[in-house]
Design an enzyme around this catalytic site. Structure first.
Site, PDB file in Angstrom:
ATOM      1  N   LYS A   1       8.029   4.682   8.755  1.00 30.85           N
ATOM      2  CA  LYS A   1       6.719   4.022   9.389  1.00 30.85           C
ATOM      3  C   LYS A   1       7.321   2.905  10.463  1.00 30.85           C
ATOM      4  O   LYS A   1       8.199   2.342  10.237  1.00 30.85           O
ATOM      5  CB  LYS A   1       6.118   3.347   8.058  1.00 30.85           C
ATOM      6  CG  LYS A   1       4.445   2.412   8.557  1.00 30.85           C
ATOM      7  CD  LYS A   1       3.769   2.190   7.325  1.00 30.85           C
ATOM      8  CE  LYS A   1       2.680   1.510   7.711  1.00 30.85           C
ATOM      9  NZ  LYS A   1       1.966   1.045   6.588  1.00 30.85           N
TER      10      LYS A   1
ATOM     11  N   SER B   1      -2.819   2.397   6.299  1.00 31.31           N
ATOM     12  CA  SER B   1      -2.313   2.434   7.398  1.00 31.31           C
ATOM     13  C   SER B   1      -0.992   3.512   7.779  1.00 31.31           C
ATOM     14  O   SER B   1      -0.800   3.767   8.858  1.00 31.31           O
ATOM     15  CB  SER B   1      -1.775   0.759   7.780  1.00 31.31           C
ATOM     16  OG  SER B   1      -0.896   0.477   6.849  1.00 31.31           O
TER      17      SER B   1
ATOM     18  N   SER C   1      -1.821   1.206   1.430  1.00 31.40           N
ATOM     19  CA  SER C   1      -1.468   1.993   2.761  1.00 31.40           C
ATOM     20  C   SER C   1      -0.838   3.156   2.449  1.00 31.40           C
ATOM     21  O   SER C   1      -0.193   4.075   3.557  1.00 31.40           O
ATOM     22  CB  SER C   1      -1.058   1.161   3.596  1.00 31.40           C
ATOM     23  OG  SER C   1      -2.198   0.555   4.504  1.00 31.40           O
TER      24      SER C   1
HETATM   25  N1  GLN Z   1      -6.397  -0.752   4.209  1.00 30.85           N
HETATM   26  C1  GLN Z   1      -6.009  -2.340   3.681  1.00 30.85           C
HETATM   27  C2  GLN Z   1      -5.848  -3.308   4.945  1.00 30.85           C
HETATM   28  O1  GLN Z   1      -6.478  -2.921   5.763  1.00 30.85           O
HETATM   29  C3  GLN Z   1      -4.557  -2.114   3.483  1.00 30.85           C
HETATM   30  C4  GLN Z   1      -3.612  -2.015   4.358  1.00 30.85           C
HETATM   31  C5  GLN Z   1      -2.171  -1.864   3.851  1.00 30.85           C
HETATM   32  O2  GLN Z   1      -1.922  -1.469   2.479  1.00 30.85           O
HETATM   33  N2  GLN Z   1      -1.176  -2.088   4.819  1.00 30.85           N
HETATM   34  O3  GLN Z   1      -5.551  -4.331   4.616  1.00 30.85           O
END
Ligand code: GLN
Length: 482
Positions: free
Chosen positions: A79, A154, A178
């Site tokens: 990532k 994400s 994410s």
């Molecule tokens: N979808 C969640 C957010 O937008 C989690 C994101 C993540 O785990 N990086 O904050």
């Protein structure tokens, strides 16, 4: 001819036995990247030459009889919020485009020490804020199962790369879901380890008290193998735990007899028919094979989403202050320093990142701090004690990973709250710092995969792996195609 797209575990084994070379395996994956990435947009940075020279070096080692690591020749995707010396690291943000870190994150060093091959960097929601990978300065990643749908986020690029066989395994980061949410949307396995088990040195911080790096794979065993490589104490990360290293792979393929497994009663109201069916099927399979299923209550779990959306933006607003046009990446000039910073941040950050910075700054502002941030911290402590009580009676908890399967592009972009709801089942483990894994289990009404999560108390990562592996095997016995 050996099938190159089998498990990471088998790839490493065959390369070690010289029944296939690291280069042959790598070329298979590079071919897939060439043919699929233009459409799917999982990788945003790639360097075939570096990967090929890594593969050559591993083949050379094997030829000369030298020891190789546990990930010998396994092609892995990273990532793009994890710092890599060989590739630019952008967090999918205009503010960092072109920035080349002067060092590798500890997890990258760990992977290369075990002879994994770094293929490149994968797309994400900008600074890991989002649940669909639509908030990326590089454009969205597509779900390989149905390209009209999001891969989740994400870490959507990493999940897509593994599902589409453009990488054998991948790393993501999980602050509120994410890793697990995109794993569920793409029909693969993703794990968030216990907070502190994997070093975050070189992970670009979003919300420091929640962020955790973890693996994606096609199987629980592959995730356990990657976790073996990346876990361990790191003096460079002050939150890294100094504990004995477990062999996570040894917890794969064990039985589950006598284990107590909890179902969270507060989640019932969020389950539609398909989710209920997948959870009931999973519970039945586990029960038939010797586990005991119990209903448990976590009274404070219903505040998790609100708690998260105070704590995570608060920490983000502070962490992202460093992107000021002076130290990293983009600079947009102005007449004085203040103007330069304003111009840089206005141009450099996308809409969702700006929304989080504003939410966080507001929650931390004087006069509101106690009411918002203070209350959120108290709720977080109450949730942790709920979990503590529950784990007096059960070994693990199971619940769905997401409230829906992968949704269509654009369907939640205009409604941030709907997007935030994607994480209602994943966020509690982040708030508690506990391990959790998602494995594919069942389908939604559009035949898109659903995930089941297994949660456990802090440092019980091996239990999570044990139950997930058992459930994966039982699932494949019942319906081999899942
Ligand atoms: N979808 C969640 C957010 O937008 C989690 C994101 C993540 O785990 N990086 O904050």
């Amino acid at each position: 001819m050996t099938n190159q797209f089998e498990s990471a575990f088998d790839i490493a084994q065959k390369i070690k036995e010289s029944s296939i070379t690291a280069k042959e395996v790598l070329f298979g994956y590079l071919e897939n990247i060439r043919s699929k990435n233009g459409d799917l947009n999982a990788f945003i940075t790639q360097n075939d030459d570096i990967a090929i020279s890594q593969a050559d070096a591993i083949d050379q080692k094997i030829k000369s009889g030298k020891e190789v690591g546990i990930l010998a020749g396994v092609p892995i995707a990273i990532k793009d919020n994890i710092c890599t010396n060989n590739f630019e690291t952008t967090c999918s943000s205009n503010i960092l485009k072109g920035w080349n870190p002067p060092y590798d994150a500890t997890v990258i060093k760990n992977l290369t020490a075990e002879d994994a091959i770094i293929l490149g960097k994968t797309n994400l929601d900008e600074f890991a804020m989002g649940s669909s990978t639509e908030h990326s300065a590089f454009g969205p990643t597509k779900n390989p199962i149905d390209t009209t749908r999001v891969p989740g986020g994400s870490s959507g690029g990493s999940a897509c790369a593994v599902k589409a066989e453009m990488a054998s395994v991948a790393l993501g980061s999980d602050t509120g879901g994410s890793i697990r949410q995109p794993a569920a949307f793409c029909g693969i396995v993703g794990m968030k380890p216990t907070y502190g088990l994997v070093s975050r040195y070189g992970l670009i911080a979003f919300a420091s008290s929640l962020d955790q790096i973890g693996p994606f794979g096609k199987s629980v065993r592959d995730c356990a193998l990657v976790l073996n490589a990346i876990s361990g104490h790191d003096p460079r990360d002050s939150t890294s735990l100094n504990i004995d290293k477990d062999d996570f792979v040894s917890h794969v393929d064990r039985d589950i007899k006598g284990l107590k497994i909890g179902l969270i009663s507060e989640f019932n109201e969020f389950l539609d028919d398909r989710l209920k069916a997948s959870l009931t099927d999973a519970a039945d399979l586990l029960r038939e094979n010797g586990a005991e299923i119990l209903e448990i209550s976590l009274p404070y779990v219903k505040y998790s989403l609100s708690t998260y959306y105070l704590i995570a933006p608060a920490e983000a607003s502070s962490n992202l202050a460093r992107f000021d046009g002076v130290r990293y990446g983009l600079r947009v000039d102005g007449d004085n320093v203040d103007e330069m910073m304003i111009n840089t941040r206005t141009k450099g950050f996308g809409q969702e990142v700006k929304r989080r910075i504003m939410l966080g700054t507001y929650a931390l502002s004087s006069g509101y701090y106690d009411a918002y941030y203070g209350t959120a911290q108290k709720l977080r402590t109450a949730l942790i004690s709920d979990f503590k009580n529950a784990y007096r009676n059960v070994d693990v908890i199971i619940c769905p990973t997401t409230p829906t399967g992968a949704f269509k592009f654009g369907s939640k972009l205009d409604d941030p709250l709907q997007m935030y709801m994607s994480d209602i089942f994943t966020i509690p483990s982040n708030l508690a710092g506990h391990p959790a894994i998602s494995i594919p289990f069942g389908l939604d009404n559009d035949s898109m995969p659903l995930g089941i999560q297994i949660l456990a108390d802090g440092l019980c990562d091996s239990k999570v792996i044990r139950v997930a592996s058992a459930l994966e095997t039982l699932r494949d016995q019942v319906s081999p195609k899942n």
